[in-house]
Design a protein around this motif. Sequence first.
Motif, mmCIF file in Angstrom:
data_model
loop_
_atom_site.group_PDB
_atom_site.id
_atom_site.type_symbol
_atom_site.label_atom_id
_atom_site.label_comp_id
_atom_site.label_asym_id
_atom_site.label_seq_id
_atom_site.Cartn_x
_atom_site.Cartn_y
_atom_site.Cartn_z
ATOM 1 N N THR A 59 27.323 36.997 -13.375
ATOM 2 C CA THR A 59 26.090 36.806 -12.618
ATOM 3 C C THR A 59 25.890 37.982 -11.677
ATOM 4 O O THR A 59 26.831 38.394 -10.979
ATOM 5 C CB THR A 59 26.144 35.502 -11.800
ATOM 6 N N SER B 143 30.914 26.210 -21.704
ATOM 7 C CA SER B 143 30.818 26.144 -23.159
ATOM 8 C C SER B 143 31.747 27.126 -23.850
ATOM 9 O O SER B 143 31.778 27.174 -25.081
ATOM 10 C CB SER B 143 29.372 26.402 -23.601
ATOM 11 N N GLU C 299 27.314 26.971 -16.827
ATOM 12 C CA GLU C 299 27.167 26.215 -18.071
ATOM 13 C C GLU C 299 27.689 27.017 -19.260
ATOM 14 O O GLU C 299 28.350 26.468 -20.152
ATOM 15 C CB GLU C 299 25.696 25.848 -18.284
ATOM 16 N N ARG C 300 27.405 28.336 -19.269
ATOM 17 C CA ARG C 300 27.901 29.177 -20.356
ATOM 18 C C ARG C 300 29.418 29.259 -20.339
ATOM 19 O O ARG C 300 30.071 29.234 -21.384
ATOM 20 C CB ARG C 300 27.291 30.571 -20.245
ATOM 21 N N SER D 237 16.305 29.970 -5.113
ATOM 22 C CA SER D 237 16.560 29.186 -6.321
ATOM 23 C C SER D 237 16.911 30.055 -7.523
ATOM 24 O O SER D 237 17.708 29.636 -8.371
ATOM 25 C CB SER D 237 15.344 28.319 -6.646
ATOM 26 N N THR D 238 16.321 31.256 -7.612
ATOM 27 C CA THR D 238 16.602 32.098 -8.777
ATOM 28 C C THR D 238 18.085 32.440 -8.907
ATOM 29 O O THR D 238 18.670 32.274 -9.987
ATOM 30 C CB THR D 238 15.745 33.381 -8.722
ATOM 31 N N ARG E 285 30.394 35.872 -19.482
ATOM 32 C CA ARG E 285 29.127 35.780 -18.756
ATOM 33 C C ARG E 285 29.367 36.086 -17.285
ATOM 34 O O ARG E 285 30.238 35.498 -16.643
ATOM 35 C CB ARG E 285 28.538 34.382 -18.911
ATOM 36 N N ALA F 66 24.069 28.583 -11.957
ATOM 37 C CA ALA F 66 24.215 27.352 -12.735
ATOM 38 C C ALA F 66 24.246 27.652 -14.232
ATOM 39 O O ALA F 66 25.049 27.075 -14.986
ATOM 40 C CB ALA F 66 23.085 26.387 -12.402
ATOM 41 N N SER F 67 23.372 28.561 -14.674
ATOM 42 C CA SER F 67 23.350 28.926 -16.087
ATOM 43 C C SER F 67 24.659 29.581 -16.507
ATOM 44 O O SER F 67 25.207 29.294 -17.575
ATOM 45 C CB SER F 67 22.175 29.874 -16.362
ATOM 46 N N ALA F 68 25.170 30.471 -15.635
ATOM 47 C CA ALA F 68 26.446 31.124 -15.944
ATOM 48 C C ALA F 68 27.578 30.108 -16.002
ATOM 49 O O ALA F 68 28.451 30.186 -16.873
ATOM 50 C CB ALA F 68 26.748 32.200 -14.903
ATOM 51 N N GLU G 209 19.915 29.260 -9.896
ATOM 52 C CA GLU G 209 19.717 28.929 -11.304
ATOM 53 C C GLU G 209 20.569 29.828 -12.199
ATOM 54 O O GLU G 209 21.125 29.378 -13.211
ATOM 55 C CB GLU G 209 18.238 29.063 -11.666
ATOM 56 N N ALA G 210 20.649 31.118 -11.816
ATOM 57 C CA ALA G 210 21.487 32.035 -12.594
ATOM 58 C C ALA G 210 22.958 31.629 -12.520
ATOM 59 O O ALA G 210 23.675 31.663 -13.529
ATOM 60 C CB ALA G 210 21.308 33.470 -12.084
#
Length: 440
Positions: free
Chosen positions: A187, A180, A176-177, A165-166, A185, A172-174, A169-170
């Motif tokens: 990973t 935006s 999202e960035r 998951s880690t 960004r 997914a966060s990247a 999640e990274a």
Amino acid sequence: MAVVAVSVALVLFGIPLALAARATILNEERSELERTALLASRQVGPDFLAGDPVELPPVESDKKVAVYDASLTRRSPTAGGPATADSVTRAAARGVESEGVVGAEFVVAVPVTVGERVIAVVRASAPTSQTFAGILLAWAALALSAALALGVAVLVARRQARYLSTPLEALASAAERVASGDLQRRTEPVGTPELVRLARTQNEMLDRLCDLIARERRLTADISHQLRTPVTGLALGLQNALSSDGNAAAADSHAALVDALGQVRDLERTIDNVIQLARPEAGVLGAAPVRSVEDFGTEIERRWHGPLSEAGRPLVVTAQTDLALFLPQFVVTEILKILLDNAMHHGAGRVTVVFRDLGSFVAIDVADEGSVQARSEELFRRGQSGSDGLGIGLALGRSIAEAYGGRLALTRQQPTRFTLMVPLFPAEPDPAPASDDPQR
């Protein structure tokens, strides 16, 4: 999910194992009672029929042994069993070893025969509570082992879940960035091989996207820079024609329109050239040599003699060789346009263009009588102009030259001289040329 799977596996594996443990303990108890009875049966001999007493061997405290005669009456000196034979003992009196549960005891009865006649039966017994306690103890050990295995499975599952998951999640966060607008960004590729591949693919995608955006931005800046001078000249020519008066107005207007038409055609060629230079992967180098050194010299005289003369600066073009160049015409033309425009606006005195033969290269020197204070690495850095320029021209020229196998360098600071090295043999273009260098 993994915990549920482990729990089901433990149940499916634990129930048969528990039944096997119960059967094993019961068999061990039966075997122990059988061995005790057989040891006691050795003390019963032919004299037993004459009424001699039987001396039984010592047994464990939790076991009892009794001997019964043919009439199924107890003959042992101690009360190791009921006074009259029970059902298991009666079954053994028929000559077959018997076993079973009588009341609260496990009973094993062994017949003693002389010839083919049963003269006695030895009965061994033990309380069922002790056997069931052993079974419960074994089941408790199995349950404890299952609980321990489940706990380990939970820990491993949680660690594995974090391991999976880690990185997700990274990613997914990247994502999202990036959504935006943050294209920088990246990973870190960690986790399973599939997650590592996914992270690297995402990073490569972002790198290609950034390269594409940077190339399009450079293309916009390059086109703007390359069009600035001819558009300015066109505007000045038209303005002069509009301001003409007197008898020469018609002739001046006609000459201005002819000159404007020529400049518009130059603008069209410049736009096409810059777009082609921004995309060298189109395969423009596949043709034979396109123009000779003499042709380039003639074009330079035609395009730059007038503007330099109006500025009071002479132009001298010298061809020391007449070789044909393998670079496409527009490549050399645009680079020389940048160098001559740079010399006209930022140089001084006479402008000299010299074509020299260097074996596998043709060197094109563009010199003037001015000077350059900036260092070469600063001069060819995009956005670091040494004067009021935009810092694009020389950077663009070097980018074009390197993309097509050539070189552009400042070879003398005072008086200023730039040298363009043009290969005499075809070279593969760089599919993604990029330069961060600028004009002085």
